[in-house]
Write a protein that holds these residues in place. Structure first.
Motif, PDB file in Angstrom:
ATOM      1  N   THR A  15      42.501  37.615  41.302  1.00  0.00           N
ATOM      2  CA  THR A  15      41.635  38.778  41.137  1.00  0.00           C
ATOM      3  C   THR A  15      42.399  40.094  41.109  1.00  0.00           C
ATOM      4  N   ASP A  16      43.300  40.304  42.065  1.00  0.00           N
ATOM      5  CA  ASP A  16      44.034  41.578  42.129  1.00  0.00           C
ATOM      6  C   ASP A  16      44.887  41.791  40.891  1.00  0.00           C
ATOM      7  N   ALA A  17      45.557  40.713  40.447  1.00  0.00           N
ATOM      8  CA  ALA A  17      46.420  40.830  39.274  1.00  0.00           C
ATOM      9  C   ALA A  17      45.603  41.083  38.017  1.00  0.00           C
ATOM     10  N   GLU A  19      42.721  42.683  37.864  1.00  0.00           N
ATOM     11  CA  GLU A  19      42.297  44.084  37.867  1.00  0.00           C
ATOM     12  C   GLU A  19      43.441  44.988  37.407  1.00  0.00           C
ATOM     13  N   GLN A  20      44.639  44.704  37.883  1.00  0.00           N
ATOM     14  CA  GLN A  20      45.801  45.488  37.478  1.00  0.00           C
ATOM     15  C   GLN A  20      46.059  45.364  35.978  1.00  0.00           C
ATOM     16  N   ARG A  23      43.566  47.480  34.112  1.00  0.00           N
ATOM     17  CA  ARG A  23      43.893  48.902  34.205  1.00  0.00           C
ATOM     18  C   ARG A  23      45.063  49.264  33.285  1.00  0.00           C
ATOM     19  N   SER A  62      35.516  51.411  38.299  1.00  0.00           N
ATOM     20  CA  SER A  62      34.890  50.317  39.049  1.00  0.00           C
ATOM     21  C   SER A  62      34.552  49.128  38.159  1.00  0.00           C
ATOM     22  N   ARG A  65      37.082  46.090  37.950  1.00  0.00           N
ATOM     23  CA  ARG A  65      37.254  45.133  39.036  1.00  0.00           C
ATOM     24  C   ARG A  65      36.561  43.825  38.687  1.00  0.00           C
TER      25      ARG A  65
END
Length: 233
Positions: A15-17, A19-20, A23, A62, A65
């Motif tokens: 998930t974090d990767a 989102e990055q 972006r 937002s 995400r």
């Protein structure tokens, strides 16, 4: 110019990767790179990059995400409450031609195009039906389903009371459905004072005369059927 590096496919990222990645892709497009080039650089589809850019432009950071995986079925909504509210507000503001769309009454296709314009999302007809039912625009019994006993040239018409996803105000809708399940409707924030205008728009959009037969018509509005524009079943 934003510095970018080719990465793995989005599906394989945590998930974090992810989102990055989103972006970085949006930033790369914002720096002047084409969506096609950005997609190639990050190892994702151009369609994915386009959807991220549209989501960012309509809803801010937002929207980049990722949604939590493994949600319950009732939570798997493509449109946020705010997006649903925006769509319903446009539906209730008047016919689609007044919203700049090439129809005289709302249809599944017209709603899909409205959602694409307002939210940057392409939804299938079956998903549109689920939202119309969720908003109770088509009635609790799903009046948009096929009606095999409905004669050719005849449309079943009902008056429904949709609810805004944001819980603001009472809405009204005149909904017509053919025996094949073709759905057409108008919505408003105030009660209708007649159905002649709805029938006129249906005639033009269908390219022929239409016979309206009430279906689960509310008794409180029975007087509207006295103008000869609808014939009781």
């Amino acid at each position: 110019m934003v510095e970018v590096q080719r990465g793995p496919g989005a599906r394989s990222l945590p998930t974090d990767a992810l989102e990055q990645l989103r972006r970085q892709a949006v930033a790369a497009v914002g720096s002047g790179l084409s969506q096609t080039r950005v997609a190639s650089m990050f190892g994702v589809s151009r369609k994915a990059v386009g959807s991220w850019v549209r989501a960012y432009e309509s809803g801010g950071e937002s929207t980049l995400r990722p949604r939590p995986r493994g949600r319950r079925a009732g939570e798997q909504l493509v449109l946020s409450t705010a997006q649903q509210g925006r769509v319903v507000d446009v539906l209730a503001a008047g016919p689609p031609d007044e919203a700049g769309l090439p129809w005289l009454v709302w249809t599944r296709k017209a709603v899909a195009e409205l959602i694409a314009r307002e939210c940057g999302l392409a939804l299938a007809g079956t998903t549109i039906d689920k939202y119309l039912l969720r908003w109770e625009l088509t009635g609790r019994d799903g009046v948009f389903s096929r009606r095999p006993g409905c004669p050719p040239g005849t449309l079943l018409v009902t008056w429904t009371r949709p609810r805004s996803p944001t819980g603001e105000g009472a809405l009204h809708a005149l909904v017509a459905v053919s025996g094949r399940g073709t759905l057409q409707f108008l919505a408003a924030t105030t009660p209708f004072t007649g159905i002649a205008e709805f029938r006129r728009r249906l005639r033009i959009q269908c390219g022929r005369d239409v016979r309206l037969v009430p279906h689960d018509w509310p008794a409180a509005h029975a007087a509207l059927l006295d103008d000869g524009e609808a014939l009781p079943a």
